[in-house]
Design an enzyme around this catalytic site. Structure first.
Site, PDB file in Angstrom:
ATOM      1  N   LYS A 142      53.728  45.144   2.869  1.00 45.88           N
ATOM      2  CA  LYS A 142      53.580  46.568   2.563  1.00 45.88           C
ATOM      3  C   LYS A 142      53.774  47.414   3.817  1.00 45.88           C
ATOM      4  O   LYS A 142      54.488  48.419   3.789  1.00 45.88           O
ATOM      5  CB  LYS A 142      52.201  46.837   1.954  1.00 45.88           C
ATOM      6  CG  LYS A 142      51.982  48.290   1.542  1.00 45.88           C
ATOM      7  CD  LYS A 142      50.648  48.479   0.833  1.00 45.88           C
ATOM      8  CE  LYS A 142      49.497  48.396   1.809  1.00 45.88           C
ATOM      9  NZ  LYS A 142      48.198  48.722   1.179  1.00 45.88           N
ATOM     10  N   ASP A 160      51.191  50.105  -2.823  1.00 39.43           N
ATOM     11  CA  ASP A 160      49.755  50.172  -2.552  1.00 39.43           C
ATOM     12  C   ASP A 160      49.024  50.310  -3.880  1.00 39.43           C
ATOM     13  O   ASP A 160      49.617  50.150  -4.954  1.00 39.43           O
ATOM     14  CB  ASP A 160      49.438  51.329  -1.603  1.00 39.43           C
ATOM     15  CG  ASP A 160      49.657  52.696  -2.256  1.00 39.43           C
ATOM     16  OD1 ASP A 160      50.235  52.765  -3.365  1.00 39.43           O
ATOM     17  OD2 ASP A 160      49.236  53.699  -1.655  1.00 39.43           O
TER      18      ASP A 160
END
Length: 232
Positions: A142, A160
């Site tokens: 991420k 997220d």
């Protein structure tokens, strides 16, 4: 968590668009067209001055809020805005600068360690590939995707909690894991919207499509959303 999407099939291959029924493709295109019209140039909320400070800010933001990180980093970046300066600053002083951020001890260790590695392996520059980024201490997929997207304008999607929720809720791409949602979004988001899709979905989830009480009454996507628990 199985790594499969909610229908039980394997995640679609990255970089390959998925054929959708015409009506569904039109709905998804309309979602992003509206988000683009409302916010043509979406920006991330972390403050940074260069790719290195962006990388550090994103590492610090894990399990912390952007607002909390933004309170701590100005003083840190005034002292160390390059890997060389961060190494010279040292772990103890980095730790002191970011002590208001959750998990600050481990994050300080990672920030100094990744700075060392950037110097040793990349000449002090932030690399522009996911594999090289995720080899750095404290940098997961991420984080790498955020850096690639913001610093280097690559059409990556960093899933997220907000993107995971919004993508499953509208839905755009359902998935049981962040990677499944990431692959699903890459497969169905129209090419011209991919660069900013990450920011549009995060901001929509953060400020409108909230976890506990989505603000459906002011949602510009209300008529395109299939979420059964939409509020009036």
């Amino acid at each position: 968590m199985t790594g499969r999407n909610s229908a039980g099939s394997k995640s679609p291959a990255r970089g390959r668009k998925r054929a959708l029924p015409a009506a569904e493709a039109a709905r998804i295109a309309a979602i992003f067209a509206r988000l683009a019209e409302a916010n043509p140039e979406p920006k991330g909320e972390l403050r940074y001055t260069n790719p290195f400070t962006l990388l550090v800010a994103v590492v610090l933001s894990a399990q912390a809020t952007d607002a909390g990180v933004n309170k701590a980093t100005p003083a840190l970046f005034a002292l160390a805005d390059t890997p060389e300066k961060m190494v010279a600053l040292g772990e103890e002083r980095v730790r002191e600068a970011i002590k208001t951020i959750g998990l600050f001890r481990n994050k300080a260790k990672n920030v100094v360690a990744l700075s060392h590695m950037l110097i040793e392996r990349h000449g002090g520059k932030v690399p522009q590939t996911r594999d090289e980024l995720t080899a750095l201490p404290g940098v997961g997929r991420k984080t790498a995707n955020v850096v690639l997207n913001i610093a280097f304008h690559q059409p990556t999607i960093a899933v997220d909690t907000h993107i995971f929720r919004v993508s499953n809720r509208l839905p755009i791409a359902k998935g049981a894991t962040p990677e499944a949602v990431e692959a699903g979004l890459e497969a169905v988001v129209p090419e011209k919207y991919l660069l900013h899709a990450h920011h549009w979905l995060i901001l929509h989830g953060r400020y409108v499509c909230k976890a506990r009480k989505p603000e459906c009454a002011r949602c510009l996507l209300f008529d395109l959303c299939k979420f059964k628990q939409k509020t009036a």
